[in-house]
Scaffold this motif. Structure first.
Motif, PDB file in Angstrom:
ATOM      1  N   SER A 148       0.667  -1.476   0.234  1.00 21.89           N
ATOM      2  CA  SER A 148       0.224   0.071   0.048  1.00 21.89           C
ATOM      3  C   SER A 148       1.141   1.256  -0.100  1.00 21.89           C
ATOM      4  CB  SER A 148      -0.798  -0.216   1.675  1.00 21.89           C
ATOM      5  OG  SER A 148      -2.196   1.069   1.121  1.00 21.89           O
ATOM      6  N   ARG A 149       0.193   1.978  -0.503  1.00 23.38           N
ATOM      7  CA  ARG A 149       0.870   3.347   0.037  1.00 23.38           C
ATOM      8  C   ARG A 149       1.202   4.144   0.946  1.00 23.38           C
ATOM      9  NH1 ARG A 149       2.443   6.069  -4.880  1.00 23.38           N
ATOM     10  NH2 ARG A 149       1.960   8.107  -3.995  1.00 23.38           N
ATOM     11  N   PHE A 150       2.283   4.718   1.675  1.00 25.00           N
ATOM     12  CA  PHE A 150       2.080   5.416   3.273  1.00 25.00           C
ATOM     13  C   PHE A 150       1.357   6.759   2.435  1.00 25.00           C
ATOM     14  CE2 PHE A 150       3.107   7.383   7.367  1.00 25.00           C
ATOM     15  CZ  PHE A 150       2.390   5.823   7.954  1.00 25.00           C
ATOM     16  N   PRO A 151       0.478   7.394   3.532  1.00 24.76           N
ATOM     17  CA  PRO A 151       0.605   8.802   2.530  1.00 24.76           C
ATOM     18  C   PRO A 151       1.519  10.395   3.094  1.00 24.76           C
ATOM     19  CG  PRO A 151      -0.690   8.764   5.259  1.00 24.76           C
ATOM     20  CD  PRO A 151      -0.625   7.146   4.721  1.00 24.76           C
ATOM     21  N   PRO A 152       1.658  11.597   2.584  1.00 15.35           N
ATOM     22  CA  PRO A 152       3.025  11.883   2.177  1.00 15.35           C
ATOM     23  C   PRO A 152       2.737  12.858   3.471  1.00 15.35           C
ATOM     24  CG  PRO A 152       1.907  12.686   0.684  1.00 15.35           C
ATOM     25  CD  PRO A 152       1.242  11.502   1.334  1.00 15.35           C
ATOM     26  N   TYR A 153       3.212  12.249   4.297  1.00 15.99           N
ATOM     27  CA  TYR A 153       3.765  12.419   6.077  1.00 15.99           C
ATOM     28  C   TYR A 153       4.693  13.793   5.786  1.00 15.99           C
ATOM     29  CZ  TYR A 153       7.720  10.044   6.522  1.00 15.99           C
ATOM     30  OH  TYR A 153       9.693  10.266   6.599  1.00 15.99           O
ATOM     31  N   GLU A 154       5.809  13.021   4.790  1.00 18.73           N
ATOM     32  CA  GLU A 154       6.727  14.580   4.912  1.00 18.73           C
ATOM     33  C   GLU A 154       6.593  15.967   5.409  1.00 18.73           C
ATOM     34  OE1 GLU A 154       7.333  12.025   2.568  1.00 18.73           O
ATOM     35  OE2 GLU A 154       8.843  11.048   3.578  1.00 18.73           O
ATOM     36  N   LYS A 155       5.094  16.100   4.808  1.00 20.24           N
ATOM     37  CA  LYS A 155       4.745  16.930   4.303  1.00 20.24           C
ATOM     38  C   LYS A 155       3.664  18.221   5.386  1.00 20.24           C
ATOM     39  CE  LYS A 155       2.530  16.944  -0.286  1.00 20.24           C
ATOM     40  NZ  LYS A 155       1.547  16.829  -1.065  1.00 20.24           N
ATOM     41  N   VAL A 156       3.255  17.118   6.373  1.00 19.38           N
ATOM     42  CA  VAL A 156       2.948  17.647   8.250  1.00 19.38           C
ATOM     43  C   VAL A 156       3.564  17.942   8.986  1.00 19.38           C
ATOM     44  CG1 VAL A 156       0.686  16.656   6.824  1.00 19.38           C
ATOM     45  CG2 VAL A 156       2.668  14.602   8.740  1.00 19.38           C
ATOM     46  N   LEU A 157       5.018  17.421   9.112  1.00 18.16           N
ATOM     47  CA  LEU A 157       6.052  17.831   9.694  1.00 18.16           C
ATOM     48  C   LEU A 157       6.925  19.089   9.334  1.00 18.16           C
ATOM     49  CD1 LEU A 157       8.120  14.476   8.821  1.00 18.16           C
ATOM     50  CD2 LEU A 157       5.905  15.154  10.575  1.00 18.16           C
ATOM     51  N   SER A 158       5.344  20.006   9.910  1.00 13.35           N
ATOM     52  CA  SER A 158       5.834  21.459   9.710  1.00 13.35           C
ATOM     53  C   SER A 158       6.788  22.048  11.013  1.00 13.35           C
ATOM     54  CB  SER A 158       4.254  22.277   9.220  1.00 13.35           C
ATOM     55  OG  SER A 158       4.932  23.904   9.514  1.00 13.35           O
ATOM     56  N   SER A 159       7.379  23.333  10.314  1.00 12.11           N
ATOM     57  CA  SER A 159       8.287  23.632  11.927  1.00 12.11           C
ATOM     58  C   SER A 159       7.245  25.297  12.129  1.00 12.11           C
ATOM     59  CB  SER A 159       9.841  24.096  11.541  1.00 12.11           C
ATOM     60  OG  SER A 159       9.440  24.898  10.300  1.00 12.11           O
ATOM     61  N   ASP A 160       6.791  25.279  11.631  1.00 13.55           N
ATOM     62  CA  ASP A 160       5.311  27.015  11.848  1.00 13.55           C
ATOM     63  C   ASP A 160       4.857  26.559  13.249  1.00 13.55           C
ATOM     64  OD1 ASP A 160       6.171  27.424   9.238  1.00 13.55           O
ATOM     65  OD2 ASP A 160       4.087  27.127   8.543  1.00 13.55           O
ATOM     66  N   ARG A 161       4.976  27.374  13.686  1.00 15.63           N
ATOM     67  CA  ARG A 161       4.921  27.199  15.373  1.00 15.63           C
ATOM     68  C   ARG A 161       3.923  28.745  15.792  1.00 15.63           C
ATOM     69  NH1 ARG A 161       8.942  26.997  19.536  1.00 15.63           N
ATOM     70  NH2 ARG A 161      10.266  28.278  19.356  1.00 15.63           N
ATOM     71  N   THR A 162       2.254  28.789  16.297  1.00 16.02           N
ATOM     72  CA  THR A 162       2.202  30.072  16.897  1.00 16.02           C
ATOM     73  C   THR A 162       3.308  30.129  18.661  1.00 16.02           C
ATOM     74  OG1 THR A 162       0.381  29.301  17.140  1.00 16.02           O
ATOM     75  CG2 THR A 162       1.109  30.915  15.052  1.00 16.02           C
ATOM     76  N   SER A 163       2.025  28.831  19.047  1.00 19.83           N
ATOM     77  CA  SER A 163       2.784  29.362  20.670  1.00 19.83           C
ATOM     78  C   SER A 163       3.406  27.787  21.146  1.00 19.83           C
ATOM     79  CB  SER A 163       1.662  29.455  21.141  1.00 19.83           C
ATOM     80  OG  SER A 163       0.210  30.112  20.715  1.00 19.83           O
ATOM     81  N   TRP A 164       4.208  27.885  22.223  1.00 22.28           N
ATOM     82  CA  TRP A 164       4.846  26.393  22.455  1.00 22.28           C
ATOM     83  C   TRP A 164       4.759  26.747  24.101  1.00 22.28           C
ATOM     84  CZ3 TRP A 164       6.358  30.841  19.261  1.00 22.28           C
ATOM     85  CH2 TRP A 164       7.517  31.375  19.732  1.00 22.28           C
TER      86      TRP A 164
END
Lengths: 381, 430
Positions: free
Chosen positions: A243-259
């Protein structure tokens, strides 16, 4: 076949093998463990057709070579309950006789000819090498986001194992609402590649390697159909998922507004308390994060009650009000190895990323629950 | 104290409301597709017509005795039910709607009710009759089960004049002794034979049965019913109804459907209606199921199939729900069969304002939310069906509709069908 068995040593290998037998299979021979005794030693083999194990049996002396398939449910239980520290097993004409002290038990065995041929790593390509302790961590942290019960799409019930040119391996799983990824250094052998394995098989692997020494090296090999995990005494194989795994790299974003950086144990305890209120309702907890302040947690369920907690943490960035499924959040925190948790947020509708502070060896990405617009714009102070 | 207000022969009473000449004539209401008798006026009951009797079996008898027959007219019944509830709320603030024709009233906090429960209930009864035209019966008791039993007595005993107050403690025994075990709320006809075999024949017998003994032989539910008969509350008052777990819209077709185009129209209508109900309750669905089936009793070739779809993000939008329902239909449809029934079921419902977001789903167009709200408002203001999706086909040309040969006008919910008050001798305008 005739064997003299040291019960304590033998049971370690037996217990590891019997888990991989196909207890729920309609093919009865799969609910047995095959025992092969020869001059080279004694091997225990089991399979449920998705995973297979071939393991060297410890503490067994071979009097007469041969092979037999022992039904796990009956003979397996007797092995555990046999009196004394040792016993003998003799197999003749499909009947196994176990003699232990004054006890003599006779059991039926399955026909050896019906046992399927197990996959073998003899012609497999090397994939990577890793210490058992590291593989355990990768599996613990990387595979819990999948959904083993789901049939479709297949990637939901599978975990991705991926190597790269920087001598790293990543294990990733997702159910669409969250994604967990664990990575670390390994010795990559051959070209970087990726394989998709069923989560159920990976859970079995976790159990099988739980008794292996932490420092022991595990060699991982692959062919078109299987991935093999080899230790000194065991070969464990898992059938690959096509099967194909979804393109997970796309969601590994470093954008952040609060931490937020927070004590993991304290956070888990707080969420477990709040869960009591909402576990039979929406399972939703609301976070209110104020820069420079503490983390406020709110949970409510009509006809049950309401929870409000305030816990210390280092909050920074923009003020934020955001809601999450408390169970998903707790699963991520429990999987994280470490005493401090770092959470970064990307606005009220964006993803939350859980990790160890200043590290990318573990990432848990969780999508929030929507809150009505008027609630998210309320003051968070 | 609880009071149970139950409308007498509700559907039949609604039909009589705008046809006063039927006041003393027998009236029967039929189920969807004019299949079975689902409501009977007391005159029809006196003829011995059982509840659920197939219409085709009773048709001759009805004609002979001049029974006025109606197809079910749910828009009318729902509207009248709402009016009854509003009237009840004008006297009792806490009303728990139990079904379309029953409501529990929480009267503990009302001094007039506590001072004279019978008198207060009679006042309610009179007001409901005067304001809505619907006769009701009211029973009171210290628990819901006792109120339900009291209501049964109020309805059946003419001496009660529609109101019965169940005494507390041992005073209730003589009344409970007259109620068959099968008629006790929470027992039902399935369990009744088992109770009788064990020597429990009346509500009074159940009241004095040991709870532990009941738990061993039945379930906790029956033990709770026994407790309630003893005046101990197990089913508290719940003004806010529990959110639904699923929404099902299904219909048997008036005539068998043999082509996929007609089936698509029907499925689109069911999906539209289900989505509308979903939004009305402020919910969103995570899963959709669709089923189609031929007549299981017919002689034609039989076929039945079903398909499901899980939404990445729970939804309440017509576009998504109808689209997925039609996609499911394509998966299960097989030509050459005469389909009798189809349905759309939405499950795994969640609160629409708190939806779990998805990592890979495309951000939804916020304008669609406004579109849904506009559709709902127009259909509310202009009447159901003012706005619909093209895939539902045009009303009046839909061949898959239910058989409703005896349907009465939508007196209260459709402008064109409002009853007109005219001077004597003047004919209504066509």
């Amino acid at each position: 076949m005739k064997l003299l068995v040291d019960k304590a040593k033998f049971l370690k290998s037996w217990n590891m093998t019997e888990r991989s037998a196909g207890h729920r299979s309609t093919i009865s021979v799969l609910s047995g463990v095959k025992c092969e005794a020869s001059d080279e030693g004694v091997f225990l083999k089991a399979t449920d057709l998705k995973t297979s194990i071939n393991c060297v049996a410890d503490g067994v002396e071979v009097s007469t070579a041969g092979s037999a398939i022992f039904p796990v449910k009956i003979i397996g239980e007797f092995f555990k309950k046999a009196p004394g520290e040792s016993f003998t097993i003799g197999v003749e004409k499909g009947k196994a006789t176990v003699i232990s002290g004054n006890s003599i038990y006779t059991f039926s065995t399955y026909p050896v000819s019906e046992f399927p041929k197990l996959p073998s790593s003899r012609n497999a390509q090397p994939f990577f090498r890793v210490s058992c302790g590291d593989l355990r961590r990768f599996l613990d942290e990387g595979t819990f986001s999948g959904s083993p019960g789901e049939e479709f799409p297949q990637y939901l019930s599978a975990g991705l194992i991926q190597t790269d040119e920087e001598e790293r391996v990543r294990i990733v799983s997702t159910d669409g609402r969250r994604l967990s990824m664990s990575q670390g250094s390994v010795t990559v052998e051959g070209e970087p590649d990726q394989v998709l394995l069923p989560l159920a098989g990976l859970r079995e692997l976790q159990r099988a390697i739980s008794v292996v020494e932490t420092n022991e090296e595990i060699r991982v090999l692959k062919d078109d159909a299987q991935v093999y995990f080899l230790t000194e005494n065991m070969e464990f194989s898992v059938r690959r998922v096509e099967s194909r795994f979804p393109p997970y790299e796309k969601v590994l974003s470093s954008d952040r507004t609060s931490w937020l950086t927070i004590d993991r144990e304290l956070f888990i305890e707080t969420l477990e308390r709040a869960e009591v209120i909402v576990r039979d309702f929406s399972r939703m907890v609301v976070f209110m994060i104020s820069p420079g302040g503490s983390l406020k947690i709110q949970a409510k369920a009509p006809e049950v009650g309401e929870a409000f907690e305030e816990i210390p943490g280092e909050c920074d960035g923009e003020p934020l009000k955001i809601a999450f499924n408390v169970r998903y959040l707790l699963e991520g925190l429990r999987a994280l190895h470490g005493s401090v948790a770092h959470l970064s947020f990307n606005g009220p509708n964006g993803q939350m990323t859980l990790s160890r502070p200043r590290e990318d060896s573990f990432m848990y990405i969780l999508m929030p629950i929507t809150l009505p617009e008027e609630e998210t714009t309320e003051e968070t102070q | 104290m609880f009071a149970l207000c139950d409308c007498n022969n509700f559907y039949a009473s609604c039909e009589r409301l705008f046809r006063p000449e039927l006041a003393s004539r027998p009236v029967a209401v039929l189920s969807n597709n004019d299949g079975c008798v689902i409501a009977r006026s007391s005159e029809v009951k006196a003829l011995g017509v059982p509840m659920g009797a197939p219409y085709f079996k009773e048709e001759g008898r009805f004609r002979h005795f001049g029974v006025e027959v109606f197809s079910s007219n749910y828009p009318l019944y729902e509207n009248i039910s709402r009016r009854v509830t509003e009237t009840l709320r004008s006297m009792v603030p806490d009303v728990e709607i139990y079904s379309i024709d029953e409501a529990f009233l929480h009267v503990d906090t009302l001094p007039p009710a506590m001072a004279d429960p019978g008198g207060f209930c009679r006042e309610i009864r009179e007001r409901v009759l005067r304001w809505t035209g619907i006769p009701v019966s009211i029973g009171t008791g210290s628990t819901k089960t006792l109120a339900k039993a009291a209501n049964r007595i109020a309805k059946r005993d003419p001496a009660c004049d529609g109101v019965f107050v169940m005494p507390d403690g041992k005073g209730a025994d003589v009344h409970l002794g007259s109620i068959d075990i099968g008629d006790v709320w929470g027992v039902g006809f399935r369990n009744a034979p088992k109770f009788r075999r064990l020597g429990i024949r009346t509500a009074k017998d159940l009241k004095y049965t040991d709870e532990e003994w009941l738990k061993q032989r039945f379930t906790i539910g029956e033990a709770r019913t026994s407790r309630e008969l003893n005046g101990r509350i197990c089913f508290p008052f719940a003004e806010t109804p529990k959110p639904r777990k699923s929404i099902r819209v299904s219909r048997s077709f008036g005539e068998p459907v043999t082509d996929v185009h007609t089936l698509r129209e029907a499925v689109s209508s069911f999906a539209f209606s289900a989505a509308e109900t979903l939004r009305g309750e402020g919910s969103a669905a995570s899963k959709l199921h669709l089923f189609i089936t031929t007549n299981p009793f017919g002689r034609e070739p039989r076929y039945a199939n079903a398909a499901s779809f899980r939404f990445d993000v729970p939804t309440c939008r017509n576009t998504e729900i109808t689209g997925r329902a039609l996609a499911c239909l394509e998966r299960v449809y097989s030509g050459g069969y005469a389909y009798k029934k189809a349905g759309v079921i939405l499950t795994d419902l969640v609160d629409a304002s708190n939806v779990q977001r998805h990592l890979y789903s495309v951000e939804r167009d916020r304008r669609e939310e406004t579109l849904m709200k506009t559709i709902d408002r127009l259909n509310l203001e202009l009447g159901r069906g003012a706005i619909f999706t093209a895939s539902m086909g045009i009303e009046g040309r839909r061949s898959w509709g239910m058989r409703r040969g005896h349907v009465s006008p939508r007196y209260t919910t459709h402008w064109d069908e409002l009853p007109a008050v005219l001077p004597p001798g003047e004919a209504p305008k066509q």
